[in-house]
Design a protein around this motif. Structure first.
Motif, mmCIF file in Angstrom:
data_model
loop_
_atom_site.group_PDB
_atom_site.id
_atom_site.type_symbol
_atom_site.label_atom_id
_atom_site.label_comp_id
_atom_site.label_asym_id
_atom_site.label_seq_id
_atom_site.Cartn_x
_atom_site.Cartn_y
_atom_site.Cartn_z
ATOM 1 N N LEU A 1 0.835 -1.198 0.000
ATOM 2 C CA LEU A 1 0.000 0.000 0.000
ATOM 3 C C LEU A 1 0.873 1.253 0.000
ATOM 4 O O LEU A 1 1.874 1.325 0.722
ATOM 5 C CB LEU A 1 -0.900 0.005 1.232
ATOM 6 C CG LEU A 1 -2.039 -1.008 1.269
ATOM 7 C CD1 LEU A 1 -2.781 -0.882 2.588
ATOM 8 C CD2 LEU A 1 -2.984 -0.806 0.120
ATOM 9 N N PRO A 2 0.524 2.248 -0.829
ATOM 10 C CA PRO A 2 1.255 3.514 -0.777
ATOM 11 C C PRO A 2 0.987 4.214 0.545
ATOM 12 O O PRO A 2 0.011 3.915 1.243
ATOM 13 C CB PRO A 2 0.677 4.285 -1.970
ATOM 14 C CG PRO A 2 -0.680 3.701 -2.176
ATOM 15 C CD PRO A 2 -0.563 2.258 -1.816
ATOM 16 N N SER B 1 -0.093 7.123 1.113
ATOM 17 C CA SER B 1 -1.375 7.840 1.093
ATOM 18 C C SER B 1 -2.407 7.029 0.330
ATOM 19 O O SER B 1 -2.913 7.443 -0.704
ATOM 20 C CB SER B 1 -1.201 9.225 0.454
ATOM 21 O OG SER B 1 -0.670 9.073 -0.862
ATOM 22 N N ALA B 2 -2.679 5.816 0.827
ATOM 23 C CA ALA B 2 -3.624 4.923 0.153
ATOM 24 C C ALA B 2 -5.027 5.518 0.158
ATOM 25 O O ALA B 2 -5.463 6.090 1.164
ATOM 26 C CB ALA B 2 -3.636 3.564 0.852
ATOM 27 N N ASP C 1 -9.186 5.679 0.205
ATOM 28 C CA ASP C 1 -10.190 4.969 0.997
ATOM 29 C C ASP C 1 -11.067 4.083 0.127
ATOM 30 O O ASP C 1 -11.516 3.018 0.558
ATOM 31 C CB ASP C 1 -11.083 5.982 1.730
ATOM 32 C CG ASP C 1 -10.292 6.904 2.632
ATOM 33 O OD1 ASP C 1 -9.620 6.401 3.544
ATOM 34 O OD2 ASP C 1 -10.346 8.138 2.421
ATOM 35 N N SER D 1 -11.787 2.309 -3.797
ATOM 36 C CA SER D 1 -11.308 1.924 -5.121
ATOM 37 C C SER D 1 -12.521 1.683 -6.012
ATOM 38 O O SER D 1 -13.383 0.852 -5.691
ATOM 39 C CB SER D 1 -10.453 0.652 -5.050
ATOM 40 O OG SER D 1 -9.264 0.879 -4.315
ATOM 41 N N GLU E 1 -9.640 6.106 -5.767
ATOM 42 C CA GLU E 1 -8.830 5.821 -6.952
ATOM 43 C C GLU E 1 -9.711 5.114 -7.973
ATOM 44 O O GLU E 1 -10.726 4.498 -7.618
ATOM 45 C CB GLU E 1 -7.638 4.927 -6.595
ATOM 46 C CG GLU E 1 -8.038 3.522 -6.149
ATOM 47 C CD GLU E 1 -6.860 2.549 -6.064
ATOM 48 O OE1 GLU E 1 -5.785 2.866 -6.624
ATOM 49 O OE2 GLU E 1 -7.027 1.467 -5.458
ATOM 50 N N ARG F 1 -5.589 3.807 -12.638
ATOM 51 C CA ARG F 1 -4.507 2.841 -12.418
ATOM 52 C C ARG F 1 -4.889 1.532 -13.072
ATOM 53 O O ARG F 1 -5.956 0.975 -12.802
ATOM 54 C CB ARG F 1 -4.270 2.649 -10.918
ATOM 55 C CG ARG F 1 -3.052 1.767 -10.606
ATOM 56 C CD ARG F 1 -2.617 1.937 -9.145
ATOM 57 N NE ARG F 1 -3.627 1.470 -8.215
ATOM 58 C CZ ARG F 1 -3.687 0.218 -7.735
ATOM 59 N NH1 ARG F 1 -2.795 -0.691 -8.141
ATOM 60 N NH2 ARG F 1 -4.615 -0.122 -6.861
ATOM 61 N N TYR G 1 -6.274 -0.552 -3.665
ATOM 62 C CA TYR G 1 -5.708 -0.040 -2.420
ATOM 63 C C TYR G 1 -6.777 0.328 -1.390
ATOM 64 O O TYR G 1 -6.497 0.386 -0.200
ATOM 65 C CB TYR G 1 -4.859 1.207 -2.705
ATOM 66 C CG TYR G 1 -3.609 0.950 -3.519
ATOM 67 C CD1 TYR G 1 -2.870 -0.219 -3.353
ATOM 68 C CD2 TYR G 1 -3.161 1.887 -4.452
ATOM 69 C CE1 TYR G 1 -1.726 -0.451 -4.095
ATOM 70 C CE2 TYR G 1 -2.005 1.664 -5.190
ATOM 71 C CZ TYR G 1 -1.296 0.489 -5.015
ATOM 72 O OH TYR G 1 -0.160 0.266 -5.743
ATOM 73 N N GLY G 2 -7.982 0.605 -1.832
ATOM 74 C CA GLY G 2 -9.023 1.098 -0.939
ATOM 75 C C GLY G 2 -9.563 0.046 0.010
ATOM 76 O O GLY G 2 -9.540 -1.150 -0.288
ATOM 77 N N ARG G 3 -10.077 0.516 1.145
ATOM 78 C CA ARG G 3 -10.741 -0.412 2.073
ATOM 79 C C ARG G 3 -12.208 -0.610 1.704
ATOM 80 O O ARG G 3 -12.871 -1.506 2.223
ATOM 81 C CB ARG G 3 -10.606 0.086 3.511
ATOM 82 C CG ARG G 3 -11.314 1.380 3.855
ATOM 83 C CD ARG G 3 -11.076 1.747 5.337
ATOM 84 N NE ARG G 3 -11.845 2.901 5.776
ATOM 85 C CZ ARG G 3 -11.464 4.155 5.644
ATOM 86 N NH1 ARG G 3 -10.305 4.424 5.056
ATOM 87 N NH2 ARG G 3 -12.217 5.142 6.082
ATOM 88 N N LYS H 1 -13.040 -4.334 1.669
ATOM 89 C CA LYS H 1 -11.899 -5.183 1.287
ATOM 90 C C LYS H 1 -11.788 -6.406 2.204
ATOM 91 O O LYS H 1 -11.579 -7.527 1.712
ATOM 92 C CB LYS H 1 -10.613 -4.349 1.319
ATOM 93 C CG LYS H 1 -9.366 -5.076 0.791
ATOM 94 C CD LYS H 1 -9.420 -5.282 -0.696
ATOM 95 C CE LYS H 1 -8.121 -5.879 -1.252
ATOM 96 N NZ LYS H 1 -7.064 -4.892 -1.478
#
Length: 399
Positions: A5-6, A8-9, A11, A13, A48, A70, A91-93, A173
């Motif tokens: 995860l980056p 600054s992921a 929240d 996706s 994202e 992405r 990446y999001g939750r 997620k």
């Protein structure tokens, strides 16, 4: 493996499966970006846009990247495979997914994200609550396929969903990962609802609209093929209906016939006569019912060990008695009893100076008992193997 995860992921996706969607992708990415802005305004969450590319050759990947999305390459082909790959790499939750053909409005997903924020694990879109543009859904899908398959899903699993195949849905997620989804095709839609239900996740619904497909080419969906794939998946995940119900019916009818034949054998002319054909049928039905019952038990055990079905009070009780040794002892006992009955049949045949018997029931009973014993013993080994080569089938699943 997914990327780390980056720092600054995001929240949320917003995920789209993609296979040569260059015609509709500009609309979908713009629509997803609008939904992301609305999510930020309403819930203060960042988003994202993820394109789960399934091997496009029309420049979809380059367009998506150039427009801030992405791209996650998914080599394994299929609608379900693309979404699984996209969700795993997201990446999001909170995961919001919909098709990349322009038929769904990502703004409908804003309310779905709100349901997840409020505590739901999965929020399904409902096209029947939100509205279907005339011509957007083929009549056979709207009035035959979807109602029948959704009805069967609710009957088998009591999901309480009125549109199990809606293409826009949101899931957390952790809930997605817990489901362990594996379907590569369109049956992915059913699998998510079924496994979420079996795991006791909180499922809610939100209205969704369905518009016309923006592409000029034919859709990837094949109603009859994909309808059958949905149906067979429902059956594969429902051992109680595929094996348990037929087992119960066969056992009830078979035991009834064998009981009536036994009563006629011991007390002739007291009941309507059960002839040889019905006696044979009764014994066969008992054996088939017992085999189906073992298959229901084994597949239920398998689903618990695979993690998409929870251990219940019944399985916790069964843990005290269900073991390879128990199955073998019961099996050997039934085979021994059957062999004794057949020995008595042979003795009677010799005593009658090798004349035919007046009733087939004793021989049918002996053969049936041997069959049941053999099935029980072999079924014990099958379940021990399916339990991970554990002699106690539910070992480690008591909690």
């Amino acid at each position: 493996m997914t990327d780390a995860l980056p720092l600054s992921a995001p929240d949320v996706s917003i995920i789209m499966p993609c296979l040569n969607e260059i015609q509709s992708l500009p609309h979908c990415i713009a629509n997803a970006r609008e939904a992301a802005d609305r999510i930020a305004q309403t819930y203060g969450l960042t988003s994202e846009i993820v394109i789960a590319d399934n091997g496009s050759t029309d420049g979809s990947q380059a367009y998506a990247t150039a427009n801030g999305a992405r791209v996650i390459p998914v080599p394994r082909r299929g609608y379900g495979a693309a979404l699984i790959g996209g969700c795993e790499g997201a990446y999001g939750r909170y995961l919001l997914m919909a098709d990349a053909d322009g038929s769904y409005n990502f703004l409908d997903g804003v309310a779905m994200i709100g349901r997840l924020v409020a505590g739901a694990d999965l929020c399904m879109g409902s096209r029947f609550a939100g509205g279907i543009t005339p011509g957007a859904m083929p009549w056979k899908n709207r009035y035959i396929g979807n109602p029948i398959l959704t009805g069967m899903l609710n009957l088998f699993f009591r999901s309480g969903i009125d549109d199990a195949h809606c293409g826009i849905r949101a899931i957390t997620k952790p809930a997605f990962l817990a489901c362990g989804l594996s379907s590569t095709g369109m049956e992915f839609a059913s699998e998510m609802v079924i496994k979420s239900t079996l795991l006791g996740q909180k499922i809610e619904q939100s209205p969704a609209t369905l518009g016309p497909d923006l592409r000029e080419r034919a859709p990837h969906l094949r109603p009859w093929r994909d309808g059958w794939r949905h149906l067979r998946y429902l059956l594969m995940l429902s051992p109680a209906w595929v094996f348990g119900l037929p087992a119960l019916l066969a056992l009830l009818i078979g035991l009834g016939l064998m009981g009536a034949a036994g009563a006629e054998f011991f007390r002739p002319n007291t009941l309507p006569q059960i002839g040889s054909y019905w006696t044979l049928l009764g014994g066969a039905l008992v054996a088939m019912g017992h085999l189906a019952l073992l298959m229901a038990f084994a597949t239920h055990l398998y689903s618990i060990h695979q993690g998409y079905r929870r251990s219940s009070r019944v399985t916790r009780i069964a843990n005290w008695v269900a073991s390879l040794e128990t199955m073998l002892l019961v099996g050997l006992g039934l085979m021994g009893l059957g062999a004794l009955v057949l020995a008595l049949v042979a003795y009677g045949w010799v005593a009658r100076e090798y004349q035919a018997a007046s009733s087939l029931w004793p021989a049918a009973l002996g053969v049936m008992l041997v069959q049941l014993g053999l099935q029980n013993a072999m079924g014990g080994f099958l379940m021990a193997i399916m339990a991970g080569h554990e002699a106690r089938f539910f070992n480690g699943l008591q909690k």
